[in-house]
Scaffold this active site. Structure first.
Site, PDB file in Angstrom:
ATOM      1  CB  SER A   1      -0.971  -0.151   1.362  1.00 40.61           C
ATOM      2  OG  SER A   1      -1.644   1.354   1.309  1.00 40.61           O
TER       3      SER A   1
ATOM      4  CG  HIS B   1      -4.174  -1.018  -1.586  1.00 46.19           C
ATOM      5  ND1 HIS B   1      -5.474  -1.866  -2.037  1.00 46.19           N
ATOM      6  CD2 HIS B   1      -4.378  -0.344  -0.619  1.00 46.19           C
ATOM      7  CE1 HIS B   1      -6.455  -1.402  -1.106  1.00 46.19           C
ATOM      8  NE2 HIS B   1      -5.870  -0.535  -0.460  1.00 46.19           N
TER       9      HIS B   1
ATOM     10  CG  ASP C   1      -5.203   3.033   0.760  1.00 47.94           C
ATOM     11  OD1 ASP C   1      -6.300   2.204   0.898  1.00 47.94           O
ATOM     12  OD2 ASP C   1      -3.728   2.631   1.200  1.00 47.94           O
TER      13      ASP C   1
ATOM     14  CG  MET D   1      -8.123   7.904   2.414  1.00 54.20           C
ATOM     15  SD  MET D   1      -7.084   8.008   3.765  1.00 54.20           S
ATOM     16  CE  MET D   1      -6.421   6.370   3.917  1.00 54.20           C
TER      17      MET D   1
ATOM     18  CG  HIS E   1      -9.435   1.215  -0.051  1.00 51.41           C
ATOM     19  ND1 HIS E   1      -8.696   0.809   0.983  1.00 51.41           N
ATOM     20  CD2 HIS E   1     -10.651   1.186  -0.311  1.00 51.41           C
ATOM     21  CE1 HIS E   1      -9.827   0.569   1.877  1.00 51.41           C
ATOM     22  NE2 HIS E   1     -10.873   1.056   1.261  1.00 51.41           N
TER      23      HIS E   1
ATOM     24  CG  MET F   1     -11.404   4.237   2.291  1.00 53.67           C
ATOM     25  SD  MET F   1      -9.704   4.067   3.289  1.00 53.67           S
ATOM     26  CE  MET F   1      -8.573   4.070   1.774  1.00 53.67           C
TER      27      MET F   1
ATOM     28  CG  MET G   1     -11.715  -1.807   5.404  1.00 55.46           C
ATOM     29  SD  MET G   1     -10.208  -1.543   4.594  1.00 55.46           S
ATOM     30  CE  MET G   1      -9.404  -0.572   5.798  1.00 55.46           C
TER      31      MET G   1
ATOM     32  CG  ASP H   1      -6.471  -2.201   3.223  1.00 61.68           C
ATOM     33  OD1 ASP H   1      -5.317  -2.083   3.759  1.00 61.68           O
ATOM     34  OD2 ASP H   1      -7.066  -1.237   2.663  1.00 61.68           O
TER      35      ASP H   1
HETATM   36  C1  DX5 Z   1      -6.255   2.254   5.629  1.00 67.47           C
HETATM   37  C2  DX5 Z   1      -5.690   1.811   4.250  1.00 67.47           C
HETATM   38  C3  DX5 Z   1      -4.757   0.690   4.292  1.00 67.47           C
HETATM   39  C4  DX5 Z   1      -3.423   0.960   5.055  1.00 67.47           C
HETATM   40  C5  DX5 Z   1      -2.834  -0.019   5.531  1.00 67.47           C
HETATM   41  O1  DX5 Z   1      -7.421   2.934   5.608  1.00 67.47           O
HETATM   42  O2  DX5 Z   1      -6.758   1.262   3.410  1.00 67.47           O
HETATM   43  O3  DX5 Z   1      -4.486   0.534   2.851  1.00 67.47           O
HETATM   44  O4  DX5 Z   1      -2.346   1.625   3.937  1.00 67.47           O
HETATM   45  O5  DX5 Z   1      -1.772   0.295   6.202  1.00 67.47           O
HETATM   46  P1  DX5 Z   1      -1.302  -0.838   7.173  1.00 67.47           P
HETATM   47  O6  DX5 Z   1      -0.687  -2.253   6.437  1.00 67.47           O
HETATM   48  O7  DX5 Z   1       0.252  -0.249   7.678  1.00 67.47           O
HETATM   49  O8  DX5 Z   1      -2.155  -1.130   8.303  1.00 67.47           O
HETATM   50 ZN    ZN Z   2      -6.639   0.495   1.563  1.00 59.86          ZN
END
Ligand code: DX5
Ligand code: ZN
Length: 224
Positions: free
Chosen positions: A8, A33, A35, A37, A66, A68, A137, A176
């Protein structure tokens, strides 16, 4: 069962995202991956489509994006045009979820549905026909580096059982949040076959070795 490991980018040095994307590919990652947000669906704000475009330019491995976002439906073409291969939206999003998943597929993307830790597995059963993958999650979304919430594990098994029931035993189930070479064992043991890991991989001195270790442990413990 195919096991996939997805670093990620959220855990990478934000000043060196290009080299971080290349590092994941060189280390043997199955996909990258990203993220996204919006500061509303989750409290944090992270990347936009330009970072997806940058990653698309730098690596050949698939991009798992992903979303969010409160309104992922408004951004489906934007992120697919930017180079996303799969778009993961949340079942808790404020939009017509089945429609949005169909739209992703129509535009040529892989569609994924994501559940927050508190959301019961049954919530996604009605949309399983519309998806290529399911993301469970194992932390509250928004930030990397959190500890895995172990009480989510039975839900992963419930999704795998449902997938078998509907004759899709090979459905990709990702986890994740808080994934590392120890917790991967429990997730695979409950039926997950794809693993998103931020801090455990970008924090490793040898990412390739860490990916091999996670893959090996996941293979050994998958539903075992
Ligand atoms: C959190 C993200 C994850 C995050 C995971 O909201 O969706 O993808 O990067 O990070 P780690 O592996 O450090 O928990
Ligand atoms: Zn994620």
């Amino acid at each position: 069962m195919k096991i996939e490991i997805l670093p990620s980018l959220l855990a990478a040095d934000v000043g060196n995202l290009e080299s971080a994307a290349r590092r994941a590919e060189a280390a043997g990652a199955d996909a990258l991956h990203l993220d996204i947000m919006d500061g509303r669906f989750v409290p944090n704000i992270s990347f936009g489509p330009d970072v997806v475009r940058m990653a698309r330019r730098c690596v050949k491995i698939p991009l798992s994006v992903h979303l969010m976002l409160e309104r992922p439906d408004e951004y489906v073409p934007t992120f697919l045009d930017a180079g996303a291969d799969s778009l993961l939206i949340h079942i808790e999003a404020e939009c017509d979820v089945p429609n949005t998943l169909e739209h992703i597929c129509e535009l040529g993307g892989y569609a994924g549905i994501t559940l927050n830790p508190e959301t019961p597995a049954e919530m996604i059963f009605p949309v399983l026909d519309f998806v290529d993958e399911v993301l469970c999650m194992t932390v509250h979304p928004g930030y990397g580096g959190q500890e895995m919430i172990m009480s989510v594990l039975p839900k992963i098994r419930a999704v795998r059982e449902r997938a078998r029931l509907i004759k899709r035993p090979d459905l990709k189930i990702l986890v994740d949040g808080g994934v590392d070479s120890d917790t991967v064992v429990h997730c695979a043991g409950h039926g997950a076959n794809a693993f998103v890991a931020g801090s455990a991989l970008y924090g490793a001195t040898d990412m390739a070795q860490e990916i091999r270790l996670m893959r090996q442990k996941a293979m050994e413990s998958f539903l075992g």
